[in-house]
Scaffold this motif. Structure first.
Motif, PDB file in Angstrom:
ATOM      1  N   ARG A  20      -0.415 -11.409  22.652  1.00  0.00           N
ATOM      2  CA  ARG A  20      -0.261 -10.216  22.015  1.00  0.00           C
ATOM      3  C   ARG A  20       1.016 -10.051  21.294  1.00  0.00           C
ATOM      4  N   ARG A  21       1.950 -10.580  21.459  1.00  0.00           N
ATOM      5  CA  ARG A  21       3.139 -10.860  20.848  1.00  0.00           C
ATOM      6  C   ARG A  21       3.068 -11.072  19.501  1.00  0.00           C
ATOM      7  N   TYR A  22       2.494 -11.735  18.832  1.00  0.00           N
ATOM      8  CA  TYR A  22       2.336 -12.093  17.486  1.00  0.00           C
ATOM      9  C   TYR A  22       1.066 -11.534  16.935  1.00  0.00           C
ATOM     10  N   HIS A  23       0.292 -10.921  17.732  1.00  0.00           N
ATOM     11  CA  HIS A  23      -1.114 -10.209  17.178  1.00  0.00           C
ATOM     12  C   HIS A  23      -0.296  -8.708  16.619  1.00  0.00           C
ATOM     13  N   TRP A  24       0.724  -8.442  17.271  1.00  0.00           N
ATOM     14  CA  TRP A  24       1.357  -6.910  16.860  1.00  0.00           C
ATOM     15  C   TRP A  24       1.791  -7.168  15.400  1.00  0.00           C
ATOM     16  N   LEU A  25       1.885  -8.398  14.782  1.00  0.00           N
ATOM     17  CA  LEU A  25       2.259  -8.428  13.232  1.00  0.00           C
ATOM     18  C   LEU A  25       1.251  -7.974  12.416  1.00  0.00           C
ATOM     19  N   ALA A  26      -0.139  -7.777  12.868  1.00  0.00           N
ATOM     20  CA  ALA A  26      -1.139  -7.039  12.091  1.00  0.00           C
ATOM     21  C   ALA A  26      -0.931  -5.513  11.773  1.00  0.00           C
ATOM     22  N   ILE A  27       0.204  -4.984  12.477  1.00  0.00           N
ATOM     23  CA  ILE A  27       0.426  -3.614  12.232  1.00  0.00           C
ATOM     24  C   ILE A  27       1.482  -3.478  10.984  1.00  0.00           C
ATOM     25  N   LEU A  28       2.053  -4.388  10.709  1.00  0.00           N
ATOM     26  CA  LEU A  28       3.106  -4.571   9.506  1.00  0.00           C
ATOM     27  C   LEU A  28       2.413  -4.048   8.309  1.00  0.00           C
ATOM     28  N   PRO A  29       1.429  -4.526   7.738  1.00  0.00           N
ATOM     29  CA  PRO A  29       0.757  -4.183   6.645  1.00  0.00           C
ATOM     30  C   PRO A  29       0.301  -2.907   6.465  1.00  0.00           C
ATOM     31  N   ALA A  30      -0.315  -2.072   7.743  1.00  0.00           N
ATOM     32  CA  ALA A  30      -0.529  -0.641   7.861  1.00  0.00           C
ATOM     33  C   ALA A  30       0.639   0.337   7.612  1.00  0.00           C
ATOM     34  N   VAL A  31       1.671  -0.078   8.355  1.00  0.00           N
ATOM     35  CA  VAL A  31       2.992   0.562   8.249  1.00  0.00           C
ATOM     36  C   VAL A  31       3.784   0.466   7.015  1.00  0.00           C
ATOM     37  N   GLY A  32       3.415  -0.564   6.193  1.00  0.00           N
ATOM     38  CA  GLY A  32       4.081  -0.764   4.963  1.00  0.00           C
ATOM     39  C   GLY A  32       3.539   0.109   3.853  1.00  0.00           C
ATOM     40  N   MET A  33       2.185  -0.104   4.021  1.00  0.00           N
ATOM     41  CA  MET A  33       1.227   0.531   2.907  1.00  0.00           C
ATOM     42  C   MET A  33       1.476   2.318   3.314  1.00  0.00           C
ATOM     43  N   LEU A  34       1.239   2.447   4.292  1.00  0.00           N
ATOM     44  CA  LEU A  34       1.320   4.113   4.570  1.00  0.00           C
ATOM     45  C   LEU A  34       2.822   4.690   4.573  1.00  0.00           C
ATOM     46  N   GLY A  35       3.578   3.879   5.064  1.00  0.00           N
ATOM     47  CA  GLY A  35       4.932   4.392   5.507  1.00  0.00           C
ATOM     48  C   GLY A  35       5.706   4.584   4.230  1.00  0.00           C
ATOM     49  N   GLY A  36       5.655   3.639   3.215  1.00  0.00           N
ATOM     50  CA  GLY A  36       6.109   3.567   2.001  1.00  0.00           C
ATOM     51  C   GLY A  36       5.864   4.465   0.866  1.00  0.00           C
ATOM     52  N   PRO A  38       5.559   7.959   0.844  1.00  0.00           N
ATOM     53  CA  PRO A  38       6.279   9.008   0.188  1.00  0.00           C
ATOM     54  C   PRO A  38       7.439   8.664  -0.700  1.00  0.00           C
ATOM     55  N   PHE A  39       7.982   7.528  -0.367  1.00  0.00           N
ATOM     56  CA  PHE A  39       9.209   6.810  -1.211  1.00  0.00           C
ATOM     57  C   PHE A  39       8.772   6.176  -2.616  1.00  0.00           C
ATOM     58  N   VAL A  40       7.669   6.026  -2.758  1.00  0.00           N
ATOM     59  CA  VAL A  40       7.270   5.083  -4.108  1.00  0.00           C
ATOM     60  C   VAL A  40       6.415   5.946  -4.712  1.00  0.00           C
ATOM     61  N   ASN A  41       6.085   7.170  -4.341  1.00  0.00           N
ATOM     62  CA  ASN A  41       5.188   8.096  -5.057  1.00  0.00           C
ATOM     63  C   ASN A  41       5.509   8.526  -6.481  1.00  0.00           C
ATOM     64  N   ARG A  42       5.595   7.862  -7.252  1.00  0.00           N
ATOM     65  CA  ARG A  42       5.964   8.144  -8.889  1.00  0.00           C
ATOM     66  C   ARG A  42       5.574   7.259  -9.914  1.00  0.00           C
ATOM     67  N   VAL A  43       5.523   7.903 -10.970  1.00  0.00           N
ATOM     68  CA  VAL A  43       4.867   6.942 -12.047  1.00  0.00           C
ATOM     69  C   VAL A  43       5.848   5.939 -12.595  1.00  0.00           C
ATOM     70  N   HIS A  44       7.278   6.554 -12.903  1.00  0.00           N
ATOM     71  CA  HIS A  44       8.096   5.452 -13.330  1.00  0.00           C
ATOM     72  C   HIS A  44       8.996   5.024 -12.193  1.00  0.00           C
ATOM     73  N   PRO A  45       9.430   3.991 -12.124  1.00  0.00           N
ATOM     74  CA  PRO A  45       9.347   2.953 -12.966  1.00  0.00           C
ATOM     75  C   PRO A  45       8.130   2.208 -13.156  1.00  0.00           C
ATOM     76  N   MET A  46       7.821   1.423 -14.067  1.00  0.00           N
ATOM     77  CA  MET A  46       6.598   0.692 -14.040  1.00  0.00           C
ATOM     78  C   MET A  46       6.834  -0.855 -13.636  1.00  0.00           C
ATOM     79  N   LEU A  52       4.520   2.637 -10.027  1.00  0.00           N
ATOM     80  CA  LEU A  52       5.240   2.126  -8.801  1.00  0.00           C
ATOM     81  C   LEU A  52       4.500   2.102  -7.562  1.00  0.00           C
ATOM     82  N   LEU A  53       3.795   3.097  -7.311  1.00  0.00           N
ATOM     83  CA  LEU A  53       2.700   3.392  -6.030  1.00  0.00           C
ATOM     84  C   LEU A  53       1.799   2.266  -6.092  1.00  0.00           C
ATOM     85  N   PHE A  54       1.255   2.072  -7.616  1.00  0.00           N
ATOM     86  CA  PHE A  54       0.112   1.041  -7.438  1.00  0.00           C
ATOM     87  C   PHE A  54       0.521  -0.251  -7.224  1.00  0.00           C
ATOM     88  N   ALA A  55       1.636  -0.425  -7.672  1.00  0.00           N
ATOM     89  CA  ALA A  55       2.344  -1.942  -7.572  1.00  0.00           C
ATOM     90  C   ALA A  55       2.626  -2.064  -6.034  1.00  0.00           C
TER      91      ALA A  55
END
Length: 95
Positions: A20-36, A38-46, A52-55
């Motif tokens: 269970r300890r290292y299987h919790w690592l699977a949550i990181l990508p979901a948190v990174g994608m969804l949690g970030g 609001p902070f990167v939702n802008r067109v510039h910088p490219m 920026l959001l797509f990158a």
């Protein structure tokens, strides 16, 4: 109760905890994608010609592959008796 459930109940608690300890690592990508978002939702910088959001999302897709690869390596390194922890029991074991 099915044999698969019985096999999981007889599995050593130490093995379940370590898995269970290292299987919790699977949550990181979901948190990174969804949690970030609001902070990167802008067109510039490219970044590499992408907004920026797509990158950000493309970067997390690549990170997801790396994290899942790490989990796979850890699963294989913790294999016991020729069976990968977390894998479904073979059909012969269920009968």
């Amino acid at each position: 109760m099915s044999a698969a459930v019985a096999a999981l109940r007889t599995e050593p608690a130490r093995l379940r905890r370590s898995r269970r300890r290292y299987h919790w690592l699977a949550i990181l990508p979901a948190v990174g994608m969804l949690g970030g978002v609001p902070f990167v939702n802008r067109v510039h910088p490219m970044v590499f010609g992408l907004p920026l959001l797509f990158a950000w999302l493309v970067g997390w897709v690549l990170i997801t592959s790396a994290v899942m690869g790490c989990i796979l390596v850890l699963d294989r390194s913790h294999a016991m008796d020729g069976e990968t922890p977390g894998a479904a029991p073979a059909a012969a074991e269920i009968r």
